[in-house]
Design a protein around this motif. Sequence first.
Motif, mmCIF file in Angstrom:
data_model
loop_
_atom_site.group_PDB
_atom_site.id
_atom_site.type_symbol
_atom_site.label_atom_id
_atom_site.label_comp_id
_atom_site.label_asym_id
_atom_site.label_seq_id
_atom_site.Cartn_x
_atom_site.Cartn_y
_atom_site.Cartn_z
ATOM 1 N N ILE A 1 4.126 -5.476 12.288
ATOM 2 C CA ILE A 1 3.948 -6.787 11.991
ATOM 3 C C ILE A 1 3.734 -6.022 10.471
ATOM 4 O O ILE A 1 2.485 -5.309 10.328
ATOM 5 N N LEU A 2 4.122 -6.677 9.832
ATOM 6 C CA LEU A 2 4.229 -6.729 8.722
ATOM 7 C C LEU A 2 2.757 -5.967 7.731
ATOM 8 O O LEU A 2 2.854 -7.691 7.776
ATOM 9 N N THR A 3 1.872 -5.117 7.196
ATOM 10 C CA THR A 3 0.390 -5.118 6.893
ATOM 11 C C THR A 3 0.625 -5.678 5.444
ATOM 12 O O THR A 3 1.462 -5.083 4.911
ATOM 13 N N LEU A 4 -0.426 -6.814 5.155
ATOM 14 C CA LEU A 4 -0.727 -6.567 3.480
ATOM 15 C C LEU A 4 -0.812 -4.846 2.621
ATOM 16 O O LEU A 4 0.026 -5.444 1.670
ATOM 17 N N LYS A 5 -1.555 -4.317 3.273
ATOM 18 C CA LYS A 5 -1.840 -3.183 2.969
ATOM 19 C C LYS A 5 -0.436 -2.280 2.935
ATOM 20 O O LYS A 5 -0.421 -1.788 1.830
ATOM 21 N N THR A 6 0.868 -2.216 3.765
ATOM 22 C CA THR A 6 2.019 -1.727 3.425
ATOM 23 C C THR A 6 2.482 -2.603 2.347
ATOM 24 O O THR A 6 3.313 -1.705 1.822
ATOM 25 N N ALA A 7 2.583 -4.175 2.338
ATOM 26 C CA ALA A 7 3.006 -5.090 1.688
ATOM 27 C C ALA A 7 3.097 -4.292 0.050
ATOM 28 O O ALA A 7 4.271 -4.523 -0.884
ATOM 29 N N GLN A 8 1.822 -4.020 0.176
ATOM 30 C CA GLN A 8 0.898 -3.353 -1.164
ATOM 31 C C GLN A 8 1.441 -2.204 -1.688
ATOM 32 O O GLN A 8 1.872 -2.317 -3.184
ATOM 33 N N HIS A 9 1.059 -1.383 -0.563
ATOM 34 C CA HIS A 9 1.574 0.123 -0.467
ATOM 35 C C HIS A 9 3.257 -0.105 -0.733
ATOM 36 O O HIS A 9 4.030 1.150 -2.186
ATOM 37 N N LEU A 10 4.212 -1.157 -0.593
ATOM 38 C CA LEU A 10 5.525 -0.849 -1.329
ATOM 39 C C LEU A 10 5.864 -1.177 -2.366
ATOM 40 O O LEU A 10 6.877 -1.725 -3.294
ATOM 41 N N GLY A 11 5.086 -2.165 -2.961
ATOM 42 C CA GLY A 11 5.244 -3.316 -4.379
ATOM 43 C C GLY A 11 5.854 -4.323 -4.114
ATOM 44 O O GLY A 11 6.345 -4.681 -5.512
ATOM 45 N N LEU A 12 5.923 -4.712 -2.947
ATOM 46 C CA LEU A 12 6.411 -6.380 -2.604
ATOM 47 C C LEU A 12 5.254 -7.398 -3.310
ATOM 48 O O LEU A 12 6.009 -8.476 -3.295
ATOM 49 N N VAL A 13 3.776 -6.910 -2.676
ATOM 50 C CA VAL A 13 2.921 -8.285 -3.485
ATOM 51 C C VAL A 13 2.020 -7.441 -4.386
ATOM 52 O O VAL A 13 1.540 -6.156 -3.908
ATOM 53 N N PRO A 14 1.318 -7.921 -4.824
ATOM 54 C CA PRO A 14 0.115 -7.313 -5.895
ATOM 55 C C PRO A 14 -0.861 -7.216 -5.373
ATOM 56 O O PRO A 14 -1.405 -7.429 -3.825
ATOM 57 N N ILE A 15 -1.334 -6.580 -5.330
ATOM 58 C CA ILE A 15 -2.497 -5.567 -4.745
ATOM 59 C C ILE A 15 -3.569 -6.759 -5.898
ATOM 60 O O ILE A 15 -3.649 -6.520 -6.547
ATOM 61 N N GLU A 16 -5.007 -6.855 -4.329
ATOM 62 C CA GLU A 16 -5.613 -8.029 -5.149
ATOM 63 C C GLU A 16 -6.774 -7.646 -5.820
ATOM 64 O O GLU A 16 -7.506 -5.791 -5.216
ATOM 65 N N ARG A 17 -7.175 -7.709 -7.004
ATOM 66 C CA ARG A 17 -8.744 -6.300 -7.848
ATOM 67 C C ARG A 17 -9.540 -7.522 -7.775
ATOM 68 O O ARG A 17 -9.259 -9.139 -7.838
ATOM 69 N N HIS A 18 -11.076 -7.402 -7.102
ATOM 70 C CA HIS A 18 -11.760 -8.158 -6.687
ATOM 71 C C HIS A 18 -12.755 -7.349 -8.102
ATOM 72 O O HIS A 18 -13.556 -6.151 -8.561
#
Length: 146
Positions: free
Chosen positions: A129-146
């Motif tokens: 199951i694709l994790t959000l962290k992996t999707a961010q690592h691959l550049g597919l979704v933005p990295i959230e900055r808090h």
Amino acid sequence: MSQIESYSPRKIAAMAAFIASLAGPVMAESVMASQANVQFANISLSTPASRECWARYVSGTGRTNDNIIEEVAFRVPCPEQMTQGFMHSLQRSLAARGFFSGHVSGRPDAETRAAVQAFQRANGFNSPILTLKTAQHLGLVPIERH
């Protein structure tokens, strides 16, 4: 919903002059005319900005020596993000890193899940199951900055 009427500046000036004549003498400079059109629009947001999507996964048998089932919960891209274009990008990204050798179809097939699991296993998390962290690592979704 009631109908909204639009009046020309000339008509507004005529109505103002008529109302002024009922109240008494009015200087011509005191009459001001303008025109206004009002339009309404319905706006709906498909996804709230703070939405988070989660998945749970049990690896292997999921049982410990004490016969307790262990599962892991983690954030994942939300379903509305997982478009065919997203899947194309995922497959190309995994292929560029040597984890996917199949046809870039844009469909989440068994070969894509195996490539996701191999990539994630190589990075310390064994799940198809694709994790959000992996999707961010691959550049597919933005990295959230808090």
